[in-house]
Design an enzyme around this catalytic site. Structure first.
Site, short mmCIF file in Angstrom:
data_model
loop_
_atom_site.label_atom_id
_atom_site.label_comp_id
_atom_site.label_asym_id
_atom_site.label_seq_id
_atom_site.Cartn_x
_atom_site.Cartn_y
_atom_site.Cartn_z
N LYS A 36 2.83 11.10 -15.34
CA LYS A 36 2.09 11.13 -14.50
C LYS A 36 2.82 10.47 -13.01
O LYS A 36 3.93 9.93 -13.34
CB LYS A 36 0.67 10.60 -14.39
CG LYS A 36 1.16 8.99 -14.94
CD LYS A 36 -0.25 8.06 -15.39
CE LYS A 36 0.24 6.74 -15.78
NZ LYS A 36 -0.81 6.07 -16.40
N ARG A 134 -12.83 1.30 -17.90
CA ARG A 134 -12.45 1.77 -16.53
C ARG A 134 -13.09 3.26 -16.70
O ARG A 134 -14.12 3.69 -16.03
CB ARG A 134 -10.68 2.24 -16.82
CG ARG A 134 -10.23 2.93 -15.74
CD ARG A 134 -8.71 2.57 -15.68
NE ARG A 134 -8.05 3.43 -16.95
CZ ARG A 134 -6.80 3.24 -17.00
NH1 ARG A 134 -5.89 2.98 -16.41
NH2 ARG A 134 -6.18 3.87 -18.15
N TYR A 259 12.20 -7.57 12.76
CA TYR A 259 10.96 -7.90 13.44
C TYR A 259 10.73 -9.32 13.33
O TYR A 259 10.92 -10.01 12.35
CB TYR A 259 9.71 -7.24 12.59
CG TYR A 259 9.54 -5.75 12.86
CD1 TYR A 259 9.55 -5.27 14.30
CD2 TYR A 259 9.96 -4.86 11.75
CE1 TYR A 259 9.64 -3.88 14.54
CE2 TYR A 259 9.92 -3.28 12.18
CZ TYR A 259 9.93 -3.01 13.48
OH TYR A 259 9.75 -1.67 13.81
N MET A 307 10.26 0.21 7.91
CA MET A 307 9.82 1.35 7.39
C MET A 307 10.80 2.23 6.61
O MET A 307 10.89 2.74 5.48
CB MET A 307 9.07 2.09 8.18
CG MET A 307 8.18 3.57 7.45
SD MET A 307 7.21 4.47 8.65
CE MET A 307 6.01 3.45 8.92
C1 LIG Z 1 -0.56 5.84 -17.69
C2 LIG Z 1 -1.06 5.90 -19.20
C3 LIG Z 1 -0.57 5.78 -20.25
C4 LIG Z 1 0.85 5.29 -20.36
O1 LIG Z 1 0.89 4.27 -20.06
P1 LIG Z 1 2.54 3.43 -20.21
O2 LIG Z 1 2.45 1.88 -20.18
O3 LIG Z 1 3.50 3.94 -19.19
O4 LIG Z 1 3.02 3.98 -21.46
C5 LIG Z 1 -1.14 6.08 -21.29
N1 LIG Z 1 -2.53 6.49 -21.39
C6 LIG Z 1 -3.30 6.52 -20.18
C7 LIG Z 1 -4.71 6.83 -20.29
C8 LIG Z 1 -2.88 6.41 -18.91
O5 LIG Z 1 -3.37 6.14 -17.75
#
Ligand SMILES: *Cc1c(COP(=O)(O)O)cnc(C)c1O
Length: 381
Positions: A36, A134, A259, A307
């Site tokens: 991801k 969550r 800045y 930036m």
């Molecule tokens: C991001 C994520 C992982 C991986 O997490 P790491 O700590 O980077 O290994 C695993 N399971 C879920 C549901 C996640 O959102």
């Protein structure tokens, strides 16, 4: 490349890491490689291929759009969407044969109906909330009943059930694991078994081999990031962030830089401007505390990070010229600042440092010690 600020990614090291994860865990446990957030900044399209060729069984992402980016390149990879997909987009999940996380009967019914239409059952993993609070079915008898209904649906392939650890402590981890096991025991029977039960991310996959079950979901460790509390495995650093000096100037005592003149020269100083700013992913919170490495020497970032650019004080370097290499983050050799150090300096965690390197920054892939490919997102499509 058309730009001197870039991220260099070592595919051999990513391959080493995933192979070592594979070698460390039980042979029967599948690896859902988490790619991801553009593979934690490394570029999901390239990393997907590397991990699938070196030990991963499937790839996991957070969002539908991340899954689609991968599907364009890989027609037959198993792609698992670990996050929620709004119901109006579930047809896209079915059409692309994604594996979807679900935690409601409504979505299960929608996906089953879509499976009827396409003639191919949609694969899902049930998310069960064991205490992270969550996503997922709340741990309750009603949820168990609901999941029992879901597994009866005709064109739905309920292949997995999973949960996520909060890593709050040993007792809390054990408690979450037990809650998942208890739920599974209540759902499974003689005619139904989950193919994949999973709860481990990177840290828990290594620290708690007894929690690995049928699948693990490592992310950070693929990218060489270690945060284990008990066990350890060898991992290699996979990413460096580099640029070059664009401009040099001498300034006088009392002159301000950037800045608000937040930084003022205490003496006559030599200042270099480098073309990396917070929109490339250098945290603005490194203002006053950040450093970069030039000629193997750490020099301070001075003044407010802009930036697109920032300034560094190179007064202590004898020979320095426009075009000289600058290492923003590296593997720690030659005095470079590691991702871990950068995260401490910026007051955040390693994953945030990595995942916030933006797509304005080209990715340069190294394989067998040579440049294999350059990805410049802004010039694609
Ligand atoms: C991001 C994520 C992982 C991986 O997490 P790491 O700590 O980077 O290994 C695993 N399971 C879920 C549901 C996640 O959102």
């Amino acid at each position: 490349m058309l730009r001197d600020t870039y991220v260099e990614i070592n595919l051999d090291h990513i391959a080493f890491n995933i192979k070592n994860i594979r070698a460390t865990i039980n042979d029967k446990t599948k690896i859902a490689a988490v790619i991801k957030a553009n593979a934690y900044g490394h570029g999901a399209v390239e990393v997907a291929k590397c991990v699938m060729e070196n030990g991963a069984d499937l790839v996991a992402v957070a969002t539908l759009t991340e899954a689609l980016e991968l599907r364009i390149h890989y027609a037959d990879y198993d792609i698992f969407i670990m996050g929620y997909t709004p119901s109006i987009y579930l047809d896209v999940v079915a059409r692309n044969d994604f594996i979807q996380c679900i935690f409601s009967l409504e979505q299960a019914i929608i996906l089953s109906e879509l499976g009827d239409t396409t003639g191919k059952p949609v694969r899902v993993h049930i998310k069960y909330d064991t205490g992270f609070n969550r996503l997922g079915f709340k741990d309750s008898p009603e949820s168990i009943q609901c999941i029992q209904k879901i597994i009866q649906l005709k064109s739905l392939e309920v292949e997995g059930i999973f949960s996520h650890l909060a890593l709050a402590g040993h007792e809390e981890n054990q408690n979450q694991f037990n809650r998942l096991k208890q739920a599974i025991d209540q759902i499974e029977n003689n005619t139904f078994k989950f193919k994949y039960k999973h709860i481990c991310d990177s840290i828990s996959a290594i620290d708690y081999p007894e929690f690995n079950l049928d699948m693990i979901r490592p992310g950070a460790i693929i990218y060489g990031m270690k945060s284990f509390r008990k066990n350890d495995i060898e991992l290699k650093s996979t990413l460096s962030f580099k640029t070059k000096i664009y401009h040099l100037k001498e300034i006088d005592e009392g002159d301000g830089v950037s800045y608000n003149y937040k930084w003022k020269a205490k003496k006559q100083s030599k200042i270099a401007t480098i073309p990396v700013g917070y929109s490339d992913g250098l945290p603005r919170s490194m203002t006053d505390v950040g450093m970069v490495t030039i000629h193997d020497v750490r020099v301070p970032i001075i003044g407010v990070i802009c930036m697109d650019q920032c300034m560094v004080d190179v007064s202590e370097l004898d020979e320095v010229a426009v075009g000289d290499d600058v290492v923003i983050y590296g593997d720690g050799t030659n005095n470079s600042i590691t991702i871990e150090e950068a995260s401490e300096i910026a007051g955040t965690n390693k994953n945030e440092i990595l995942s916030r390197i933006t797509r304005r920054t080209p990715r340069v892939y190294i394989e067998d010690g040579k440049v294999k490919k350059i990805v410049n997102y802004l010039l694609e499509g």
